[in-house]
Design a protein around this motif. Structure first.
Motif, PDB file in Angstrom:
ATOM      1  N   ASP A 161      -4.464   9.895  -3.562  1.00 24.19           N
ATOM      2  CA  ASP A 161      -4.692   8.235  -3.617  1.00 24.19           C
ATOM      3  C   ASP A 161      -5.216   7.996  -4.988  1.00 24.19           C
ATOM      4  O   ASP A 161      -5.251   6.953  -5.443  1.00 24.19           O
ATOM      5  CB  ASP A 161      -5.558   7.403  -2.613  1.00 24.19           C
ATOM      6  CG  ASP A 161      -4.986   7.328  -1.254  1.00 24.19           C
ATOM      7  OD1 ASP A 161      -3.662   7.642  -1.408  1.00 24.19           O
ATOM      8  OD2 ASP A 161      -5.473   6.853  -0.280  1.00 24.19           O
ATOM      9  N   ALA A 205      -2.697   2.208  -4.219  1.00 24.73           N
ATOM     10  CA  ALA A 205      -3.079   3.395  -3.376  1.00 24.73           C
ATOM     11  C   ALA A 205      -4.729   2.820  -2.845  1.00 24.73           C
ATOM     12  O   ALA A 205      -5.599   2.730  -3.663  1.00 24.73           O
ATOM     13  CB  ALA A 205      -3.023   4.587  -3.923  1.00 24.73           C
ATOM     14  N   ALA A 206      -4.909   3.204  -1.530  1.00 24.84           N
ATOM     15  CA  ALA A 206      -6.205   2.803  -1.052  1.00 24.84           C
ATOM     16  C   ALA A 206      -6.756   1.583  -1.696  1.00 24.84           C
ATOM     17  O   ALA A 206      -7.820   1.416  -1.784  1.00 24.84           O
ATOM     18  CB  ALA A 206      -7.333   3.920  -1.493  1.00 24.84           C
ATOM     19  N   GLU A 216       0.926  -1.264   0.075  1.00 26.64           N
ATOM     20  CA  GLU A 216      -0.107   0.177   0.166  1.00 26.64           C
ATOM     21  C   GLU A 216       0.886   1.155   0.162  1.00 26.64           C
ATOM     22  O   GLU A 216       1.748   1.265   0.840  1.00 26.64           O
ATOM     23  CB  GLU A 216      -0.893  -0.108   1.036  1.00 26.64           C
ATOM     24  CG  GLU A 216      -1.676   1.239   1.351  1.00 26.64           C
ATOM     25  CD  GLU A 216      -2.655   1.360   0.453  1.00 26.64           C
ATOM     26  OE1 GLU A 216      -3.145   0.482  -0.212  1.00 26.64           O
ATOM     27  OE2 GLU A 216      -3.114   2.614   0.154  1.00 26.64           O
ATOM     28  N   GLN A 217       0.511   2.312  -0.903  1.00 22.84           N
ATOM     29  CA  GLN A 217       1.096   3.429  -0.801  1.00 22.84           C
ATOM     30  C   GLN A 217       2.554   3.556  -1.883  1.00 22.84           C
ATOM     31  O   GLN A 217       3.065   4.531  -1.975  1.00 22.84           O
ATOM     32  CB  GLN A 217       1.314   4.190   0.306  1.00 22.84           C
ATOM     33  CG  GLN A 217       0.270   4.729   1.002  1.00 22.84           C
ATOM     34  CD  GLN A 217      -0.716   5.752   0.121  1.00 22.84           C
ATOM     35  OE1 GLN A 217      -0.208   6.628  -0.810  1.00 22.84           O
ATOM     36  NE2 GLN A 217      -1.988   5.568   0.102  1.00 22.84           N
TER      37      GLN A 217
END
Lengths: 309, 309, 309
Positions: free
Chosen positions: B101, B74-75, B56-57
């Motif tokens: 995001d 993202a998200a 994530e990210q």
């Protein structure tokens, strides 16, 4: 076995680039001279060395805009000639061979060139050669000022009588241009041609395309790059998101009859305004406090940009 | 001095290759698409990263078939877009700049692109630019399955609606193809699309021409290469000299309407027979005992070959 | 903003070289064969290895004039064939695979070539292939003499029956040419073809353009280069500034019907005179005492020059 070729979804096009997102022809054509100048723009004055790097009797071989240049100081005079023998093409500076103060001799087969005119003076072991006086290497005008040596880097057939004064390739001077280009903080910005001026600096080699380096000198849309800059943080500066033109002439072309030619960025005058907010991204800058500055007319060339910015 | 040129036995032909031993035109033409694809075959699904490599990210910049691709999670959503800003061509992944995001921003001049559509959302310091919504970067379909992230690497103008399901670029599945492609040892060979399947693997960089690497995956004439192989010796395997086709269709083209397209090697079925003797060289293999295997349909592409073989 | 383009002093010409100081067309054309031969002149005998570098059963891969060549000694015989498999182009010498003394096998897909004829004998795992006997690799004539192995490096289609004797590519022999090419000090200079001759030497890799290296072997105008030479100083030699022709034929072309072809430099005969003074530079040599020498006919090729000079 089946003779049919396997299915391919699409033929890859060789040596072809999708034009789907490219600029149109008109926009492209404006970039053409810039694209052509892969090695830099010639027929301009360039800073070459600091004076202290070329003491009496020294020979240095450098390269500017792709052209190899030999610099020599002898009997107090400065000379610049093409660093490439007309005979077999080697660099004269690879093994400097000087029998007197007015000429340089190629270490390979003894071709001897006059430093002032570039003409083939003699050949060491062939003093009666018919070539003597009939050929030679290109010479480059030189100016030494404020501790710097400038060379006019010309094409072989650019006429010496068309070489402009050094001042044409330097920023506009102050205070005589204070009214024309007013600046709130530094009305009397000094210049290299001022009496008593001394230039300090260093050589730095950038592993990059010179055009990109150059662009960053006058394209102010890249302020975002500096948001993580160590100096910016150390000084507690707060930068705007960027600046945009707020005037019909945010950059002026300068083409003075008897003076510098280039561009003047009207940065941090009311011709540009800072952008402090981008609602689409929810960004808002408060307390922008970064330093104002004014930059002079620019010639789009790698070296002048690098040294004067 | 004699003016005649020295004798030369033959003029060397410049930029010309003797055609004396080359394949004829018909044979050559079959290789053309293969030759054109210097960077790999595009418009196919390729394995890009293992899931754990893109938490994530995270933002990762990779390259497949010569195309720079940026991957972002993202998200909880996965995105793949061309890793090349439309403005000045730099890699967005060189300094990932994410303000939210659903978009990514170019670190250089602040161009902000929607991750899902690739469209230019805004420009950080120029929120009113006319370019907004009018340009953008190419996006690539993404699938995550069994711990792997697959990207459909397409040409900029390959229509999204023509993108086939991932299954079309994977091997045929078992057991539903057991009858069509029977195998004596592994009738139910597992596949990445099976429920609960987990793919393990590693990235390995081969300093080679991908075509040669690829060839070795389905051209079984190179068994001789393995005679000094450490694994072969450690396992006390005895390899045949090679195998040759013994059937009119030793390799089948698979072009299922709604399924994988590629080739099926009928290796170690009775369509191929081992060669155990070469009388011309006095070679004879006794007790050949090497492992049987079956490989699935192959698309001739560097990555799928490397990861699934 | 002003729409006019900034002033440029001159358009840089792309992919174009000023012809202002170049040789004229006639002079240029004489250099053409020399320019074409980027990798050296083919269809000549070249020294390849010293005999001791290729013991019984050895295989060596070398390259001469851009052509990869495999040398093998087996059962007392010497062979040279093109070091490039006709099938997939790999170097046979990368992993020498020899099943007998008369052939070599490609390690990749088992193509087996006859060392004497180059013909494809068999394919290890495909003894019935239709290709057998129909294709093959180029062979090169080999001569071993005085501890050296010479190879005739030919183009693929240069006929074997046109290959000249090795002697045609070696210097003229003495004493039988003493009268034709008299020498004050060494009338009986030895040659590699003399009975009992032994050649000693070493391999040296020069990081240079072979043409320049070659030029220095017969262009005596570069004597100036040696003025700082350590050997010259150690021997207390005093070199002239150079030498110039003093005869209508300072270099003779040799094109004997049944003998060497090349050039004879009449160095240090009265056809050349030393230059001991250059008044333009105030240079005067006194007590010139350097060693006299005579060099034989030269073929302009990198290797022969390097080993025989």
């Amino acid at each position: 076995m089946n003779d049919q070729a396997p299915v391919r979804r699409r033929t890859v096009r060789v040596n072809e680039i999708s034009t789907a997102r490219m600029n149109d022809e008109k926009t492209q054509s404006q970039y053409q001279p810039y694209k052509d100048a892969a090695w830099g723009l010639v027929n301009h004055w360039y800073p070459a060395l600091f004076s202290e790097e070329l003491p009496e009797q020294a020979v240095e071989g450098i390269q500017i805009a792709g052209i190899p240049i030999l610099l020599r100081r002898a009997a107090g005079k400065l000379y610049a000639i093409k660093d490439q023998c007309v005979h077999r093409g080697v660099r004269l500076s690879a093994k400097p061979t000087c029998f007197n103060d007015t000429s340089i001799t190629c270490w390979y087969h003894g071709f001897n060139f006059d430093l002032a005119s570039g003409v083939l003076n003699t050949i060491v072991a062939n003093p009666d050669s018919k070539l003597i006086g009939k050929t030679g290497v290109t010479t480059y005008p030189v100016e030494e000022i404020a501790g710097m040596i400038f060379v006019f880097v010309r094409e072989d057939d650019f006429p010496l009588e068309d070489v402009p004064p050094l001042a044409h390739d330097l920023p506009v001077r102050f205070p005589e241009n204070n009214e024309r280009f007013p600046h709130p903080l530094w009305p009397d910005a000094p210049g290299i041609l001022d009496e008593g001026a001394v230039a300090l600096g260093l050589h730095r080699t950038g592993q990059s395309n010179w055009r990109i380096a150059c662009e960053n000198g006058f394209d102010n849309a890249h302020i975002l790059v500096h948001k993580d800059n160590a100096i910016v943080h150390a000084m507690d500066w707060v930068l705007p998101l960027g600046i945009v033109p707020d005037h019909e002439e945010p950059i002026s072309l300068i083409e003075d009859e008897d003076g510098p030619k280039g561009m003047m960025q009207w940065l941090f005058t009311d011709r540009w305004k800072p952008i402090l907010e981008n609602p689409d991204l929810g960004l808002k800058i408060e307390g922008a406090n970064s330093r104002f500055y004014r930059i002079g007319p620019k010639i789009m060339s790698s070296s002048t940009n690098g040294m004067f910015q």
